[in-house]
Design an enzyme around this catalytic site. Structure first.
Site, mmCIF file in Angstrom:
data_model
loop_
_atom_site.group_PDB
_atom_site.id
_atom_site.type_symbol
_atom_site.label_atom_id
_atom_site.label_comp_id
_atom_site.label_asym_id
_atom_site.label_seq_id
_atom_site.Cartn_x
_atom_site.Cartn_y
_atom_site.Cartn_z
ATOM 1 N N ARG A 259 43.417 49.257 41.444
ATOM 2 C CA ARG A 259 42.877 48.416 42.431
ATOM 3 C C ARG A 259 43.107 48.871 43.777
ATOM 4 N NH1 ARG A 259 41.909 46.313 38.441
ATOM 5 N NH2 ARG A 259 41.655 44.086 37.824
ATOM 6 N N SER B 13 42.404 37.355 40.008
ATOM 7 C CA SER B 13 43.835 37.514 40.195
ATOM 8 C C SER B 13 44.241 37.564 41.631
ATOM 9 C CB SER B 13 44.145 38.838 39.551
ATOM 10 O OG SER B 13 43.786 39.035 38.109
ATOM 11 N N GLU C 117 45.973 40.607 46.331
ATOM 12 C CA GLU C 117 44.501 41.246 45.763
ATOM 13 C C GLU C 117 43.297 40.981 46.734
ATOM 14 O OE1 GLU C 117 41.644 43.084 43.892
ATOM 15 O OE2 GLU C 117 42.133 41.083 43.069
HETATM 16 N N1 EPU Z 1 50.808 36.461 31.250
HETATM 17 C C1 EPU Z 1 51.508 35.407 31.265
HETATM 18 N N2 EPU Z 1 51.254 34.257 31.826
HETATM 19 C C2 EPU Z 1 50.105 34.221 32.648
HETATM 20 C C3 EPU Z 1 49.003 34.881 32.528
HETATM 21 C C4 EPU Z 1 49.439 36.304 31.921
HETATM 22 O O1 EPU Z 1 52.790 35.526 30.716
HETATM 23 O O2 EPU Z 1 49.988 32.836 33.124
HETATM 24 C C5 EPU Z 1 51.201 37.850 30.490
HETATM 25 C C6 EPU Z 1 49.999 37.780 29.093
HETATM 26 O O3 EPU Z 1 50.719 37.207 28.019
HETATM 27 C C7 EPU Z 1 50.372 39.248 29.069
HETATM 28 C C8 EPU Z 1 50.301 39.940 30.435
HETATM 29 O O4 EPU Z 1 50.915 38.884 31.487
HETATM 30 O O5 EPU Z 1 51.603 39.818 28.278
HETATM 31 C C9 EPU Z 1 49.018 40.240 31.088
HETATM 32 O O6 EPU Z 1 47.948 39.254 30.870
HETATM 33 P P1 EPU Z 1 46.312 39.656 30.934
HETATM 34 O O7 EPU Z 1 46.159 40.275 29.853
HETATM 35 O O8 EPU Z 1 45.638 38.277 31.142
HETATM 36 O O9 EPU Z 1 46.083 40.523 32.131
HETATM 37 P P2 EPU Z 1 46.622 40.450 33.628
HETATM 38 O O10 EPU Z 1 47.762 41.699 33.818
HETATM 39 O O11 EPU Z 1 47.300 39.261 34.142
HETATM 40 C C10 EPU Z 1 44.780 42.259 34.652
HETATM 41 C C11 EPU Z 1 43.756 42.172 35.726
HETATM 42 C C12 EPU Z 1 42.649 41.232 35.286
HETATM 43 C C13 EPU Z 1 41.959 41.498 34.071
HETATM 44 C C14 EPU Z 1 43.041 41.471 32.906
HETATM 45 C C15 EPU Z 1 42.423 41.895 31.698
HETATM 46 C C16 EPU Z 1 44.939 42.704 37.636
HETATM 47 C C17 EPU Z 1 45.609 42.205 38.999
HETATM 48 N N3 EPU Z 1 44.398 41.582 36.991
HETATM 49 O O12 EPU Z 1 45.266 40.878 34.439
HETATM 50 O O13 EPU Z 1 41.816 41.454 36.352
HETATM 51 O O14 EPU Z 1 41.063 40.887 33.857
HETATM 52 O O15 EPU Z 1 44.235 42.368 33.366
HETATM 53 O O16 EPU Z 1 42.268 43.299 31.806
HETATM 54 O O17 EPU Z 1 45.091 43.633 37.230
HETATM 55 C C18 EPU Z 1 41.222 40.813 38.578
HETATM 56 O O18 EPU Z 1 41.639 41.864 39.137
HETATM 57 O O19 EPU Z 1 40.773 39.726 39.444
HETATM 58 C C19 EPU Z 1 41.266 40.320 37.209
HETATM 59 C C20 EPU Z 1 40.868 39.077 36.819
#
Ligand code: EPU
Length: 361
Positions: free
Chosen positions: A168, A246, A352
């Site tokens: 990012r 995010s 972000e």
């Molecule tokens: N999780 C929780 N609670 C929540 C959300 C997530 O416990 O409310 C846990 C999930 O269970 C999982 C982990 O956190 O173990 C990761 O969650 P998720 O796969 O939803 O991805 P993320 O790390 O929260 C990132 C990106 C997203 C992207 C997703 C999928 C960043 C800041 N965000 O989210 O990007 O869509 O991975 O690859 O890196 C964005 O940048 O705006 C964005 C939406």
């Protein structure tokens, strides 16, 4: 650009996915690269600060608005050209909506962008924050970024090395007023297999494509379905999608800091036996943690409300505007969320989305 095309006192909130913030004192719409050059001259002739607006999905507009010229990049179009290595270059103008680029690449059987389906915003913004999701980042395929250098007013073509991409992050983000992105070129693989690196996506694809190799289109559609469940697909029917995606990046911490988070989580009884803190080792030895997980375990539940703003009921990492709020209220909520995570785990969350800001040309 004639003076007539410069509008005055244009509300910016409707041009953002959050629907927050004030108006632009001066506002210009650029549908050609020449318009962009002309808007820059207009601003510099009058000593106006100039801020660039793309799709508005990652931009926070101050409640007091912007007193200079907001330049809305609305150039549009894509073309492809063959490359000597057998790949195909896809060139997309900065204002082209990103979902259109991904749909076109998938329909053309060009692999490389299929996991980036359903991300709102404009193509020109993608290299700035090195947009990524489900195991793919635009920096995996970016060949070059054509941009206007505001220092010299020359057009430059930046190589991926010159863009200095990170998670990012990029040079374009770190030096936000230097370059205006005009066009982004991607190197894509004709007939290539989709990328199934992200565990959640790979699992979902086992169900969708139980027999045979998954297609780019199936991966594209599955990513949209996963995003929709998290409120991460823009939809007027889904109040949780009134967000900037995010709101925080996932913190990348040292190995010992990650161990400390693990110990605190265990001590607080947040981990069932056999469970672990979600974490991804990085090539540099550090560890990426899941901000959404930390937020929930710090005691901020999905759906937490503070009047007109709140935490998404589908994903703790997205902050949502329910209507009638201010950016100040959203930022106060962000401080509350980050403060609670820091108190619980000693980890500082970084914002972000970017604040709309400009400099005098
Ligand atoms: N999780 C929780 N609670 C929540 C959300 C997530 O416990 O409310 C846990 C999930 O269970 C999982 C982990 O956190 O173990 C990761 O969650 P998720 O796969 O939803 O991805 P993320 O790390 O929260 C990132 C990106 C997203 C992207 C997703 C999928 C960043 C800041 N965000 O989210 O990007 O869509 O991975 O690859 O890196 C964005 O940048 O705006 C964005 C939406």
């Amino acid at each position: 650009m004639s003076r007539a095309q410069i509008e005055r006192d244009v509300p910016l909130a409707p041009r953002t996915t959050l629907g927050l913030g004030g108006a632009a004192r001066y506002f210009a719409r650029a549908t050609t690269d020449a318009h962009i050059h002309e808007a820059l001259r207009y601003a510099s002739d009058r000593g106006l600060a100039l801020a660039v607006l793309g799709g508005g999905s990652n931009t926070l507009v101050p409640d007091e608005g912007f007193r200079g010229l907001v330049l809305s990049i609305e150039t549009h179009g894509m073309r492809t050209s063959p490359r000597e290595d057998g790949q195909v270059a896809l060139h997309a103008k900065a204002g082209t909506p990103w979902p259109e680029v991904v749909r076109f690449s998938v329909a053309s059987d060009l692999a490389g962008l299929e996991c980036l389906a359903g991300i709102p915003g404009s193509t020109g913004a993608t290299p700035v924050q090195n947009v990524g999701a489900y195991g793919q980042e635009v920096s995996d395929t970016i060949l070059s970024v054509r941009a206007l250098d505001r220092r010299t007013l020359d057009e430059v073509v930046l190589t991926p090395e010159q863009c200095e991409f990170g998670y990012r992050d990029s040079r374009l983000k770190r030096d936000p007023h230097r370059f205006i992105v005009l066009e982004v070129s991607f190197a894509l693989r004709p007939g290539g297999a989709p990328l199934l690196r992200y565990a959640e996506l790979a699992r979902a694809m086992e169900i969708v494509a139980a027999e045979g190799a998954p297609t780019l289109q199936q991966v594209h559609d599955t990513v949209i379905a996963l995003r929709r469940k998290k409120g991460m697909v823009l939809d007027p029917e889904d109040p949780d999608s009134r967000s900037a995606g995010s709101f925080f990046t996932n913190p990348v911490v040292s190995h010992s800091d990650a161990e400390r988070v693990r110990a605190r989580a265990r001590a607080a009884g947040l981990l069932e036996s056999g469970d672990d803190v979600p974490s991804w080792p990085q090539p540099d030895g550090r560890v990426k943690l899941a901000a959404g997980w930390l937020i929930e375990r710090a005691g901020i539940a999905k759906g937490h409300r503070r009047g007109p703003v709140g935490v998404s009921s589908k994903h703790a990492l997205a902050l949502v505007h329910h209507g009638g709020g201010t950016l100040a209220e959203l930022l106060a909520l962000a401080d509350e969320v980050a403060g609670q995570v820091e108190a619980a785990f000693g980890v500082r969350l970084e914002r972000e989305p970017q604040l709309l800001a400009g400099v005098v040309a």
